[in-house]
Design an enzyme around this catalytic site. Structure first.
Site, PDB file in Angstrom:
ATOM      1  N   GLY A   1      54.065  47.444  80.267  1.00 40.61           N
ATOM      2  CA  GLY A   1      54.900  47.040  81.407  1.00 40.61           C
ATOM      3  C   GLY A   1      54.135  46.440  82.576  1.00 40.61           C
ATOM      4  N   LYS A   2      52.818  46.390  82.509  1.00 42.35           N
ATOM      5  CA  LYS A   2      52.044  45.809  83.621  1.00 42.35           C
ATOM      6  C   LYS A   2      52.231  44.283  83.645  1.00 42.35           C
ATOM      7  CE  LYS A   2      50.844  49.788  84.828  1.00 42.35           C
ATOM      8  NZ  LYS A   2      49.775  50.741  84.692  1.00 42.35           N
ATOM      9  N   ASN A   3      51.788  43.624  84.716  1.00 40.76           N
ATOM     10  CA  ASN A   3      51.986  42.165  84.789  1.00 40.76           C
ATOM     11  C   ASN A   3      51.379  41.468  83.576  1.00 40.76           C
ATOM     12  OD1 ASN A   3      52.774  43.021  87.382  1.00 40.76           O
ATOM     13  ND2 ASN A   3      52.360  40.978  88.212  1.00 40.76           N
TER      14      ASN A   3
ATOM     15  N   TYR B   1      48.743  48.302  80.020  1.00 38.95           N
ATOM     16  CA  TYR B   1      49.928  49.021  79.520  1.00 38.95           C
ATOM     17  C   TYR B   1      51.066  47.995  79.413  1.00 38.95           C
ATOM     18  CZ  TYR B   1      53.679  52.518  79.585  1.00 38.95           C
ATOM     19  OH  TYR B   1      54.778  53.275  79.288  1.00 38.95           O
TER      20      TYR B   1
END
Ligand SMILES: *Cc1c(COP(=O)(O)O)cnc(C)c1O
Length: 356
Positions: free
Chosen positions: A178-180, A176
């Site tokens: 916004g994940k790292n 997704y």
């Protein structure tokens, strides 16, 4: 305004590479299953020190496919912490099983492994430790119970515990945005050292078919998009540096906020290398503090305001005191690669002002 996450800095670093990679895809028109998907799978497996990676459409599918691959289905129970994103429970329910919630450790926010062991019944098929906020749960405490360990690694790309990235039977991650490691849309992956499990996930993710038009199982359409694979390849090359920037930012918050009355800083379990997907503190009067920070231009966030056992689809009437207490106190401060010291100082200043 300081946002909780600023993805524009990452985009600026990879924009040219992504545009060039996308041009290659456009010119070949191999939009599904192009060579970039297999390349990325190999690269992510190498990055994660694991033998196999299967790219899929999103993290929730990755969890469901991992559960189905280890044999979870109708009538089974799966144990998971109630303080997670709802997708962890959705995947269990979608696989046909019953989510059995347990509480979390009040200091690490990670699954209470003693409660998880105590929740095992003859119907338990799997336990889902969630590597919440970017540090690995003490999965070794859940081994050797005759149940599968399916890790929710959506927030822990690059994290290690006692030097290992991978500690269960199979893990699911999410890309997704916004994940790292974030795509430019939805994407996810399953990782495992077990080649049979990897094959099972791959089969299920492409219509139960290992060979075109030969369908040996009831499957899904859940593939990693080729355009997303291009983005992920470019970002993966920088992920170690970006994770180090997150860790430096976390250290700086801890310096700025240590000794501030009322603030409880995040705890890192011994042996863990944390990748700081989120930097989550505990404060009294959290909702008021959160509102006041927003009013002063600091976009703090709450992960998550409602434990899963209190959401409508999963309401059980049970009580999990640690998760319920934390849900009212947790506050995620802005953290992302490229956040400046000045931004962090402003966050700390506004937070301290709001606490007064
Ligand atoms: C993001 C996330 C998921 C789901 O991933 P999607 O790609 O949004 O489906 C699952 N579990 C946790 C803990 C997450 O943070």
């Amino acid at each position: 305004m300081i946002p909780p996450v600023d993805l524009s800095l990452q985009h600026a670093e990879v924009a040219a590479e992504v545009a060039a990679g996308w041009d290659v895809v456009f010119s070949k028109t191999a939009f599904v299953g192009g060579p970039q998907v297999a390349e990325f799978e190999q690269e992510y497996a190498t990055f994660s020190n694991v033998a196999h990676c299967v790219g899929v459409a999103n993290g929730t599918d990755a969890l469901e496919l991992a559960l189905r691959a280890v044999g979870v289905g109708q009538g089974d129970e799966c144990i998971l912490p109630t303080n997670s994103f709802i997708a962890t429970a959705e995947a269990v329910a979608r696989a046909g099983a019953t989510p059995m919630f347990v509480d979390c450790d009040p200091d690490s926010f990670l699954i209470d492994t003693k409660a998880a062991l105590a929740a095992i019944t003859s119907r338990t098929k799997a336990v889902l430790p969630v590597h919440l906020y970017g540090q690995l749960a003490p999965v070794e405490e859940l081994r050797d119970q005759g149940i599968a360990i399916v890790e929710d690694a959506a927030q822990s790309q690059g994290a290690t515990r006692n030097g290992l990235n991978f500690v269960g039977d199979i893990a699911a991650t999410s890309f997704y945005p916004g994940k790292n490691l974030g795509a430019y849309g939805d994407a996810g992956a399953v990782t495992t050292n077990d080649s049979a499990l990897a094959e099972k996930v791959r089969l299920l993710s492409q219509h139960g078919s290992a060979e075109k038009y030969v369908h040996s199982a009831l499957g899904f359409n859940s593939r990693l998009d080729t355009l997303q694979a291009v983005v992920l390849q470019a970002k993966l090359r920088r992920l170690a540096v970006w994770n180090a920037q997150r860790a430096a930012a976390a250290d700086y918050y801890s310096t700025l906020l240590s000794g501030v009355a009322g603030v409880r800083l995040p705890q890192v379990l011994p042996g863990n290398s944390h990748v700081w997907h989120l930097y989550v503190i505990r404060v009294p009067e959290r909702n008021r503090v959160h509102d006041e920070m927003r009013a002063n231009g600091v976009g703090a966030a709450i992960h998550y305001p409602t434990p899963i056992h209190k959401t409508e689809p999963f309401a059980t009437g049970e009580t999990f005191p640690n998760a319920e207490l934390l849900a009212g106190e947790i506050l995620s401060l802005p953290i992302f690669p490229g956040i400046t010291r000045a931004q962090q100082e402003r966050v700390a200043e506004v937070l301290i002002g709001a606490l007064a």
